[in-house]
Design a protein around this motif. Structure first.
Motif, mmCIF file in Angstrom:
data_model
loop_
_atom_site.group_PDB
_atom_site.id
_atom_site.type_symbol
_atom_site.label_atom_id
_atom_site.label_comp_id
_atom_site.label_asym_id
_atom_site.label_seq_id
_atom_site.Cartn_x
_atom_site.Cartn_y
_atom_site.Cartn_z
ATOM 1 N N GLY A 1 77.325 48.534 5.495
ATOM 2 C CA GLY A 1 78.173 48.603 4.306
ATOM 3 C C GLY A 1 78.073 47.354 3.458
ATOM 4 N N LEU A 2 78.047 46.180 4.086
ATOM 5 C CA LEU A 2 77.865 44.938 3.347
ATOM 6 C C LEU A 2 76.535 44.941 2.597
ATOM 7 C CD1 LEU A 2 79.119 42.332 5.992
ATOM 8 C CD2 LEU A 2 80.204 42.824 3.786
ATOM 9 N N GLY B 1 86.155 48.228 -6.427
ATOM 10 C CA GLY B 1 86.805 46.928 -6.485
ATOM 11 C C GLY B 1 86.569 46.202 -7.788
ATOM 12 N N VAL B 2 85.330 46.263 -8.282
ATOM 13 C CA VAL B 2 84.994 45.558 -9.524
ATOM 14 C C VAL B 2 85.508 46.317 -10.744
ATOM 15 C CG1 VAL B 2 83.097 44.741 -10.981
ATOM 16 C CG2 VAL B 2 82.971 44.462 -8.495
ATOM 17 N N SER B 3 85.229 47.618 -10.810
ATOM 18 C CA SER B 3 85.528 48.402 -12.012
ATOM 19 C C SER B 3 87.000 48.778 -12.133
ATOM 20 C CB SER B 3 84.678 49.681 -12.026
ATOM 21 O OG SER B 3 83.298 49.367 -12.008
ATOM 22 N N LEU B 4 87.647 49.101 -11.015
ATOM 23 C CA LEU B 4 89.021 49.596 -11.064
ATOM 24 C C LEU B 4 90.055 48.529 -10.726
ATOM 25 C CD1 LEU B 4 88.493 53.070 -9.339
ATOM 26 C CD2 LEU B 4 88.276 52.472 -11.765
ATOM 27 N N LEU C 1 84.756 43.854 0.464
ATOM 28 C CA LEU C 1 85.505 45.106 0.455
ATOM 29 C C LEU C 1 84.606 46.270 0.852
ATOM 30 C CD1 LEU C 1 88.071 46.734 -0.232
ATOM 31 C CD2 LEU C 1 87.259 46.834 -2.604
ATOM 32 N N GLY C 2 83.361 46.261 0.372
ATOM 33 C CA GLY C 2 82.415 47.316 0.726
ATOM 34 C C GLY C 2 82.139 47.362 2.220
ATOM 35 N N GLY C 3 81.964 46.184 2.831
ATOM 36 C CA GLY C 3 81.729 46.151 4.273
ATOM 37 C C GLY C 3 82.921 46.658 5.062
#
Length: 360
Positions: free
Chosen positions: A245-246, A88-91, A102-104
């Motif tokens: 995940g979070l 999410g951050v890099s791409l 998003l990770g969660g």
């Protein structure tokens, strides 16, 4: 007219001492929120470690201690959540704060097909199945060249420095950007820990909590009284995956670098978690809290001893299992009867007079 005594029954989970302890817990939470105002950055980082491990241990304890699902593959959700955050951050150019969510959600999405396969297994096969799936996920993400492949990658320069709230905290507390990032990550970890413990406590005191205990103790008996074992276990499994995940995403925002071996580390995200729950007391909310504190102390004292560190941890775990099977908290409650988060139902009878009128 005749008078008859009929009991008025009440069911409660609270005791006088547990009610008083809630005030103490509230004070401790307030002090924890204010901690960055009067402690050093290294202490904030240690508190972050304690809070994130507390969430992971509470999630595993919910699975193993209350649902009877002994998983050795929870690193799948830690790593997958962390990699989703990095993507999410890099791409996608997302703010790390949003990428944590998003990770969660990514871990929650992963848990759906995972549950479909592992719930077909029982006992030791379930445990092995969760580990195999975690390895499959690790090997798959190691092929993702956009995120560094097998060697991993770092967050873009300035991503955490420009994270939502960092500048505000830096100006408010008069600290540098990296320290402000650590403070925000710590506050998020504290929030996640409080919400996780509170949610588990509420669940265990509900009818669903009774159903969960029934499924753990006797699946067929639970089904005979109207409890759906598959639905109950699936709900717990998915919720634990979301929280795990979070936590994984949050951990790797603070670390700012990821690799498959680190994100899916069995010792870091599963072995230590199991050790903490076992020494603290499986099947209790208080056990993981005590276990995390003990583990942090042991980690601080023994970290410089290399392989002896792991041997000593193993020896301590064996001794606890032999002489205190219910963990340190179980040993404490056996002698005191005190429960910080009581979930056992207490049936109390209060006789009252009831008038029954009739005619001859």
């Amino acid at each position: 007219m005749s008078d008859h005594l009929s009991p008025s029954w009440t069911i409660s989970t609270r005791t006088g001492r547990s009610s008083a302890s809630m005030l103490v817990i509230l004070i401790l939470v307030v002090l924890a929120i204010a901690a960055p105002l009067f402690v050093s950055r290294s202490v904030v980082q240690d508190l972050f470690f304690i809070m994130t491990m507390l969430v992971l241990t509470q999630c595993w304890n919910l699975l193993a201690g209350y649902a009877g699902l002994v998983s050795v593959g929870q690193q799948a959700f830690v790593g997958f959540g962390a990699y989703a955050m990095f993507a999410g951050v890099s791409l996608l150019g997302m703010d790390p704060m949003a990428a944590i969510m998003l990770g969660g959600l990514a871990a929650l999405a992963l848990s759906v097909p995972t549950a479909f396969f592992v719930f077909r297994l029982q006992g030791a096969y379930f445990a092995i199945g969760t580990w195999v799936i975690a390895e499959i996920v690790r090997l798959s993400l190691a092929q993702w060249k956009a995120l560094g492949g097998g060697t991993g990658t770092s967050l873009p320069s300035g991503a955490t420095r420009d994270m939502l709230g960092v500048r505000f905290v830096a100006d408010l507390l008069g600290v540098r950007g990296p320290q402000a990032t650590d403070i925000i990550c710590y506050w998020l970890a504290l929030l996640l820990a409080v919400v996780t413990i509170g949610s588990i406590y509420k669940l265990l005191r509900s009818k669903q909590g009774l159903g969960l205990a029934a499924v753990r103790d006797n699946r067929e008996a639970a089904r005979s009284v109207g409890v759906d074992p598959l639905l109950t276990k699936s709900f717990v499994y998915l919720v634990a995956a979301l929280a795990t995940g979070l936590t994984g995403a949050l951990i790797y925002v603070q670390k700012a670098r990821i690799s498959p071996d680190a994100a899916f580390s069995v010792p870091d995200w599963t072995a230590y978690v199991i050790f903490i729950v076992v020494i603290g007391g499986i099947g209790t909310i208080e056990g993981p809290i005590i276990g995390v504190i003990v583990f942090y102390i042991l980690r601080s004292l023994l970290a410089d001893y290399g392989s002896w560190y792991l041997l000593i941890l193993g020896l301590i775990g064996i001794l606890i299992m032999l002489f205190a099977p219910r963990g340190l908290w179980g040993l404490f409650t056996d002698h005191t009867g005190f429960q910080l988060f009581p979930v056992r139902r207490i049936l109390a009878g209060q006789p009252k007079t009831k008038d029954i009128r009739g005619s001859d």
